[in-house]
Design a protein around this motif. Sequence first.
Motif, PDB file in Angstrom:
ATOM      1  N   LEU A  42      36.379  45.909  40.946  1.00 53.83           N
ATOM      2  CA  LEU A  42      35.755  44.587  40.987  1.00 53.83           C
ATOM      3  C   LEU A  42      36.769  43.576  40.481  1.00 53.83           C
ATOM      4  N   THR A  43      36.966  42.501  41.238  1.00 49.58           N
ATOM      5  CA  THR A  43      37.952  41.486  40.862  1.00 49.58           C
ATOM      6  C   THR A  43      37.365  40.091  40.956  1.00 49.58           C
ATOM      7  N   GLU A  44      38.058  39.177  40.337  1.00 46.83           N
ATOM      8  CA  GLU A  44      37.806  37.744  40.516  1.00 46.83           C
ATOM      9  C   GLU A  44      39.183  37.126  40.689  1.00 46.83           C
ATOM     10  N   ALA A  45      39.614  37.024  41.923  1.00 47.59           N
ATOM     11  CA  ALA A  45      40.990  36.638  42.232  1.00 47.59           C
ATOM     12  C   ALA A  45      41.324  35.229  41.761  1.00 47.59           C
ATOM     13  N   MET A  46      40.395  34.308  41.837  1.00 45.58           N
ATOM     14  CA  MET A  46      40.681  32.933  41.439  1.00 45.58           C
ATOM     15  C   MET A  46      41.063  32.841  39.962  1.00 45.58           C
ATOM     16  N   GLU A  49      41.224  37.994  37.383  1.00 48.62           N
ATOM     17  CA  GLU A  49      40.559  39.037  36.599  1.00 48.62           C
ATOM     18  C   GLU A  49      40.582  40.355  37.361  1.00 48.62           C
ATOM     19  N   HIS A  50      41.061  41.353  36.688  1.00 55.97           N
ATOM     20  CA  HIS A  50      41.143  42.729  37.193  1.00 55.97           C
ATOM     21  C   HIS A  50      42.134  42.887  38.349  1.00 55.97           C
ATOM     22  N   VAL A  51      42.924  41.879  38.620  1.00 56.83           N
ATOM     23  CA  VAL A  51      43.961  42.001  39.642  1.00 56.83           C
ATOM     24  C   VAL A  51      45.028  43.010  39.207  1.00 56.83           C
ATOM     25  N   PRO A  52      45.446  43.004  37.925  1.00 56.24           N
ATOM     26  CA  PRO A  52      46.391  44.050  37.504  1.00 56.24           C
ATOM     27  C   PRO A  52      45.825  45.464  37.685  1.00 56.24           C
ATOM     28  N   GLU A  53      44.525  45.632  37.430  1.00 53.31           N
ATOM     29  CA  GLU A  53      43.895  46.936  37.627  1.00 53.31           C
ATOM     30  C   GLU A  53      43.895  47.330  39.107  1.00 53.31           C
TER      31      GLU A  53
END
Length: 136
Positions: A42-46, A49-53
Motif C-alpha cells: 500500500l502506497t501514497e505516492a504523492m 509513503e511506502h515507496v521505499p518499501e
Amino acid sequence: MEIPDVIAINKMDHPAAKTMLNEVRSVLSLDKERAWKPPIVLTEAMRAEHVPELWEQVEAHRAFLESEGLLEEQRRKNLAGEVFAVASARAKAHLERAVADDPELRRLLDEVQSRALDPLTAVREILRKVFKLSGA
C-alpha cells in the motif's frame, strides 16, 4: 490474466484501499503453484509513503529471479514479447491499409459487418490476399 511480480495499491488513505488489498490477496491465494508470491504494498505516492518499501519488493523480486537463474529467461521472454508486439502492430496497420485500399477486401469486411459472411472466412481471404498465406 497475467499476475504481476509486485503489486502497488496507491492512495492507501482511500477508504477502498484496504478492500482492494483484501480482494487482491484473495485472488493471489488461488495460485498455489507459483514459487514467487507477489507482494502487495500500500502506497501514497504523492507523499512518498511506502515507496521505499515498494522499491525493496521490486529489488527482492530481482534477487529471486537471479537466485533461481530466471533473470535471463525473463529478459529473453520480455524482449520476444516486445518484438511480437511491434510486429503485430505493424501487421495490423498494414492489414488496415490494405483493406482500406482494396474494394474486394472492403467488401469482405462489409459482409462480415452485415452478418452475410463469418469472420474466419473473411480472415482467411484477407490473409491469403494481403500476406499470400494459404490455409490461414
